[in-house]
Scaffold this motif. Sequence first.
Motif, PDB file in Angstrom:
ATOM      1  N   PRO A 140       0.844  -1.198   0.000  1.00  0.00           N
ATOM      2  CA  PRO A 140       0.000   0.000   0.000  1.00  0.00           C
ATOM      3  C   PRO A 140       0.879   1.249   0.000  1.00  0.00           C
ATOM      4  O   PRO A 140       2.029   1.222   0.485  1.00  0.00           O
ATOM      5  N   LEU A 141       0.352   2.344  -0.512  1.00  0.00           N
ATOM      6  CA  LEU A 141       1.162   3.555  -0.614  1.00  0.00           C
ATOM      7  C   LEU A 141       1.629   4.019   0.762  1.00  0.00           C
ATOM      8  O   LEU A 141       2.775   4.425   0.938  1.00  0.00           O
ATOM      9  N   ILE A 142       0.732   3.969   1.748  1.00  0.00           N
ATOM     10  CA  ILE A 142       1.110   4.150   3.151  1.00  0.00           C
ATOM     11  C   ILE A 142       0.716   2.877   3.883  1.00  0.00           C
ATOM     12  O   ILE A 142      -0.449   2.474   3.847  1.00  0.00           O
ATOM     13  N   TYR A 143       1.665   2.253   4.545  1.00  0.00           N
ATOM     14  CA  TYR A 143       1.472   0.902   5.080  1.00  0.00           C
ATOM     15  C   TYR A 143       2.014   0.839   6.502  1.00  0.00           C
ATOM     16  O   TYR A 143       3.098   1.339   6.798  1.00  0.00           O
ATOM     17  N   ALA A 144       1.226   0.236   7.382  1.00  0.00           N
ATOM     18  CA  ALA A 144       1.681  -0.021   8.754  1.00  0.00           C
ATOM     19  C   ALA A 144       1.358  -1.464   9.085  1.00  0.00           C
ATOM     20  O   ALA A 144       0.212  -1.897   8.918  1.00  0.00           O
ATOM     21  N   TYR A 145       2.338  -2.209   9.550  1.00  0.00           N
ATOM     22  CA  TYR A 145       2.160  -3.636   9.842  1.00  0.00           C
ATOM     23  C   TYR A 145       2.594  -3.911  11.276  1.00  0.00           C
ATOM     24  O   TYR A 145       3.731  -3.642  11.664  1.00  0.00           O
ATOM     25  N   LYS A 146       1.646  -4.411  12.069  1.00  0.00           N
ATOM     26  CA  LYS A 146       1.898  -4.743  13.469  1.00  0.00           C
ATOM     27  C   LYS A 146       2.483  -3.556  14.227  1.00  0.00           C
ATOM     28  O   LYS A 146       3.461  -3.683  14.975  1.00  0.00           O
ATOM     29  N   CYS A 147       1.884  -2.394  14.029  1.00  0.00           N
ATOM     30  CA  CYS A 147       2.321  -1.179  14.713  1.00  0.00           C
ATOM     31  C   CYS A 147       1.338  -0.795  15.812  1.00  0.00           C
ATOM     32  O   CYS A 147       0.166  -1.159  15.772  1.00  0.00           O
ATOM     33  N   LYS A 148       1.824  -0.006  16.746  1.00  0.00           N
ATOM     34  CA  LYS A 148       0.988   0.481  17.846  1.00  0.00           C
ATOM     35  C   LYS A 148       1.239   1.977  18.024  1.00  0.00           C
ATOM     36  O   LYS A 148       2.378   2.435  17.932  1.00  0.00           O
ATOM     37  N   ASN A 149       0.178   2.719  18.247  1.00  0.00           N
ATOM     38  CA  ASN A 149       0.265   4.164  18.456  1.00  0.00           C
ATOM     39  C   ASN A 149       0.801   4.860  17.203  1.00  0.00           C
ATOM     40  O   ASN A 149       1.961   5.295  17.148  1.00  0.00           O
ATOM     41  N   ILE A 150      -0.037   4.964  16.203  1.00  0.00           N
ATOM     42  CA  ILE A 150       0.368   5.586  14.944  1.00  0.00           C
ATOM     43  C   ILE A 150      -0.702   6.583  14.510  1.00  0.00           C
ATOM     44  O   ILE A 150      -1.877   6.459  14.862  1.00  0.00           O
ATOM     45  N   ALA A 151      -0.275   7.576  13.724  1.00  0.00           N
ATOM     46  CA  ALA A 151      -1.210   8.606  13.285  1.00  0.00           C
ATOM     47  C   ALA A 151      -0.767   9.199  11.958  1.00  0.00           C
ATOM     48  O   ALA A 151       0.426   9.212  11.631  1.00  0.00           O
ATOM     49  N   ILE A 152      -1.750   9.685  11.201  1.00  0.00           N
ATOM     50  CA  ILE A 152      -1.515  10.538  10.040  1.00  0.00           C
ATOM     51  C   ILE A 152      -2.413  11.741  10.253  1.00  0.00           C
ATOM     52  O   ILE A 152      -3.641  11.602  10.304  1.00  0.00           O
ATOM     53  N   THR A 153      -1.828  12.924  10.394  1.00  0.00           N
ATOM     54  CA  THR A 153      -2.603  14.107  10.777  1.00  0.00           C
ATOM     55  C   THR A 153      -2.175  15.318   9.955  1.00  0.00           C
ATOM     56  O   THR A 153      -1.209  15.279   9.202  1.00  0.00           O
ATOM     57  N   GLY A 154      -2.909  16.414  10.159  1.00  0.00           N
ATOM     58  CA  GLY A 154      -2.530  17.684   9.563  1.00  0.00           C
ATOM     59  C   GLY A 154      -3.559  18.189   8.577  1.00  0.00           C
ATOM     60  O   GLY A 154      -4.568  17.546   8.298  1.00  0.00           O
ATOM     61  N   GLN A 155      -3.275  19.358   8.007  1.00  0.00           N
ATOM     62  CA  GLN A 155      -4.161  19.988   7.040  1.00  0.00           C
ATOM     63  C   GLN A 155      -3.671  19.841   5.605  1.00  0.00           C
ATOM     64  O   GLN A 155      -4.206  20.464   4.705  1.00  0.00           O
ATOM     65  N   GLY A 156      -2.667  19.012   5.405  1.00  0.00           N
ATOM     66  CA  GLY A 156      -2.125  18.805   4.070  1.00  0.00           C
ATOM     67  C   GLY A 156      -2.871  17.731   3.299  1.00  0.00           C
ATOM     68  O   GLY A 156      -3.903  17.208   3.731  1.00  0.00           O
ATOM     69  N   LYS A 157      -2.302  17.374   2.132  1.00  0.00           N
ATOM     70  CA  LYS A 157      -2.946  16.416   1.236  1.00  0.00           C
ATOM     71  C   LYS A 157      -1.999  15.269   0.925  1.00  0.00           C
ATOM     72  O   LYS A 157      -0.780  15.442   0.865  1.00  0.00           O
ATOM     73  N   ILE A 158      -2.591  14.100   0.719  1.00  0.00           N
ATOM     74  CA  ILE A 158      -1.852  12.993   0.120  1.00  0.00           C
ATOM     75  C   ILE A 158      -2.551  12.655  -1.193  1.00  0.00           C
ATOM     76  O   ILE A 158      -3.771  12.617  -1.271  1.00  0.00           O
ATOM     77  N   LYS A 159      -1.765  12.427  -2.226  1.00  0.00           N
ATOM     78  CA  LYS A 159      -2.320  12.290  -3.568  1.00  0.00           C
ATOM     79  C   LYS A 159      -1.581  11.200  -4.322  1.00  0.00           C
ATOM     80  O   LYS A 159      -0.352  11.103  -4.253  1.00  0.00           O
ATOM     81  N   ALA A 160      -2.321  10.379  -5.040  1.00  0.00           N
ATOM     82  CA  ALA A 160      -1.722   9.309  -5.842  1.00  0.00           C
ATOM     83  C   ALA A 160      -1.684   9.723  -7.308  1.00  0.00           C
ATOM     84  O   ALA A 160      -2.702  10.159  -7.857  1.00  0.00           O
ATOM     85  N   LYS A 161      -0.531   9.593  -7.923  1.00  0.00           N
ATOM     86  CA  LYS A 161      -0.454   9.744  -9.382  1.00  0.00           C
ATOM     87  C   LYS A 161      -1.065   8.487 -10.000  1.00  0.00           C
ATOM     88  O   LYS A 161      -0.723   7.371  -9.608  1.00  0.00           O
ATOM     89  N   MET A 162      -1.934   8.648 -10.975  1.00  0.00           N
ATOM     90  CA  MET A 162      -2.762   7.534 -11.444  1.00  0.00           C
ATOM     91  C   MET A 162      -2.381   7.024 -12.831  1.00  0.00           C
ATOM     92  O   MET A 162      -3.067   6.164 -13.386  1.00  0.00           O
ATOM     93  N   ASP A 163      -1.278   7.505 -13.404  1.00  0.00           N
ATOM     94  CA  ASP A 163      -0.935   7.193 -14.788  1.00  0.00           C
ATOM     95  C   ASP A 163      -0.980   5.697 -15.098  1.00  0.00           C
ATOM     96  O   ASP A 163      -1.546   5.275 -16.114  1.00  0.00           O
ATOM     97  N   ILE A 164      -0.390   4.897 -14.218  1.00  0.00           N
ATOM     98  CA  ILE A 164      -0.350   3.444 -14.438  1.00  0.00           C
ATOM     99  C   ILE A 164      -1.568   2.766 -13.826  1.00  0.00           C
ATOM    100  O   ILE A 164      -2.198   1.906 -14.452  1.00  0.00           O
ATOM    101  N   TRP A 165      -1.912   3.150 -12.601  1.00  0.00           N
ATOM    102  CA  TRP A 165      -2.989   2.446 -11.893  1.00  0.00           C
ATOM    103  C   TRP A 165      -4.292   2.467 -12.682  1.00  0.00           C
ATOM    104  O   TRP A 165      -5.021   1.473 -12.704  1.00  0.00           O
ATOM    105  N   LYS A 166      -4.613   3.588 -13.336  1.00  0.00           N
ATOM    106  CA  LYS A 166      -5.893   3.656 -14.051  1.00  0.00           C
ATOM    107  C   LYS A 166      -5.916   2.716 -15.252  1.00  0.00           C
ATOM    108  O   LYS A 166      -6.980   2.272 -15.675  1.00  0.00           O
ATOM    109  N   LYS A 167      -4.741   2.368 -15.766  1.00  0.00           N
ATOM    110  CA  LYS A 167      -4.685   1.379 -16.858  1.00  0.00           C
ATOM    111  C   LYS A 167      -4.979  -0.027 -16.320  1.00  0.00           C
ATOM    112  O   LYS A 167      -5.360  -0.913 -17.081  1.00  0.00           O
ATOM    113  N   TRP A 168      -4.786  -0.202 -15.013  1.00  0.00           N
ATOM    114  CA  TRP A 168      -5.021  -1.505 -14.385  1.00  0.00           C
ATOM    115  C   TRP A 168      -6.465  -1.663 -13.905  1.00  0.00           C
ATOM    116  O   TRP A 168      -6.823  -2.699 -13.360  1.00  0.00           O
ATOM    117  N   PHE A 169      -7.288  -0.628 -14.073  1.00  0.00           N
ATOM    118  CA  PHE A 169      -8.693  -0.761 -13.675  1.00  0.00           C
ATOM    119  C   PHE A 169      -9.393  -1.882 -14.439  1.00  0.00           C
ATOM    120  O   PHE A 169     -10.283  -2.551 -13.923  1.00  0.00           O
TER     121      PHE A 169
END
Length: 449
Positions: A140-169
Motif C-alpha cells: 500500500p502507498l502508506i502501510y503499517a504492519y503490526k504497529c501500535k500508536n500511529i497517526a496521520i494528521t494535519g491539514q495537508g494532502k496525500i495524492k496518488a499519481k494515477m498514470d499506471i494504476w488507471k490502466k489496471w482498472f
Amino acid sequence: MKKNDCLLIIIAILLCSCSNKYSIKIDEIQVATPFEMPNIKIPDFSNCKKISIVDFGAVKGDKNKISSAIENAINKANKLGGGIVVVPEGEWLTKKIHLKSNVNLHLNKGAVLLFSENPEDYLPSVHTTWEGMECYNYSPLIYAYKCKNIAITGQGKIKAKMDIWKKWFVRSKGHKKNLKILYNLSSNNSPVEERQMVNDSAHFRPQFIQFNRCENILLEGITILNSPFWTIHPYMSKHIVIRDVNVWAKGNNNDGVDPEMSQNILIENCVFDQGDDAIAVKSGRNQDAWRLNTPTKNLVIRNCMVKNGHQLLAIGSELSGGIENVYMNNCQVVDGAKLNHLVYIKTNERRGGYVKNIYVSNIKAGRIDKGILGIDMDVLYQWRNLVPTYERKLTPIGRIYLEDIKATDVKFISKIIEQEELPVNTVVLKRIQCDTIQGNVYIKENVSN
C-alpha cells in the motif's frame, strides 16, 4: 538507606525521566451507541518531538531523497519512543511510506505528499490483501504492519499519481487468471507466503492506506486525492479514529473506508466523494476469514457527508468473519449525488459469516437510484462464473434497524432477497419519509419478523 543506594535510585529516576521525554499519552474516547462498546484508545503526540523531513535531506522534486528522508525520519521518531514526522508546505514526490510504532506522520497546511505512479516503487511485496484474501502484493502507498500508536494528521494532502494504476482498472484476462490462482490458494488454505501475486499480468492494485494488524490509530484532518484501489483500509486492527478527513477518489473500487476484521472504530465528520461505496464494512472472504475468525465489531459512523458513491453504507460482500454492532447516525447525502442505496447488505452462498445489530438513524438524502435498504443474498459480480463454490455457507442476517430517514425520490423503501432456507430475521423501519416512490414500497422474499 546507604548513600550509594540513594544515588542509584536518583540515577534510575533520571534515566526513567529521560526515556519518557517524548512519551506518548493514550486518550480514551467514549462513544454513545445502542450496544455495549468499549472506549476507543488513540495516541496523543502533544508531548513528542517534531522531526522535519527537510532535516533528513528531503529536496523537492527528488523522489529518492524525499523517500529516504521520510524513512529516516520515521526511524528516528520510532527510536525516540514517540515523534512527529513533519512534511512542510510544498509538493513532495515519494515512493511507499512504511510507518512504525509511536510515529505521527504530520502534513502541514499546504503540504502535498505525491505518490509515484511507478509500481516498482511499491516493492518488495508485503503481507496484505486483495478483496478479502490474504496475499503478498505491492505495498500500500502508506502501510503499517503490526504497529501500535500511529497517526496521520494535519491539514495537508496525500495524492496518488494515477498514470499506471488507471490502466489496471480493466479486469484483463491476465488479471482474471491471477484472481483464480489466488482464490484457489486461499480456498485450499495455502500458506500466505506462497501467495506471491506480483507478476507481469496480475495487476492487483494496492490500497492507498492500510493499517494491518495495528492498534491505537488516528487519521485526522488530511485530504486524500485519488487512490489505486480501496482508499483507507483498517485490516485486523483495533482502536481506530478517522476524523475530519476529506476523500476524493473516482476510480474503480475506490471505496472511502473499508474496515475489515477490525474493532472499536469511530469515523466522524468526514466527506466522501467516491467512485464506489463511501463506507464499505468488510470481514474477509471465505476460508481465509474462517481461519482468521475475527469479526468487524463496534463501528460508529457519525456526522459524515457523501457527495457521490455506490452506497452510503455497504456491508459485504466480503463478510465471512462476521459483522456486528454498526451504528451510523446523522449523516447526509448531498442532493444530486449518484447513489444506489443508503444501506446495502450483500453476500452470497460462499461467504458464511453473519450480520447483526446494524443501526442507521437520522439520514438525509436526495434522489437515490434504487432504494433506502437493500439486502441481497446473491451478489457474486465477476466471480460467479470465474471460480466454483468449494464450500457452501449461507449468511445469517438479522436485527437491522433504520429510523428517521428522509429521501426525495426512490424506487423502493426496501428490497430484501434472501435464501428460502435462511430468511432475514427482524428488520425494523421507523419514520422513513420519501417524497416519491416509483415502484413497490416493500419488495421481499424470505423475511421473518
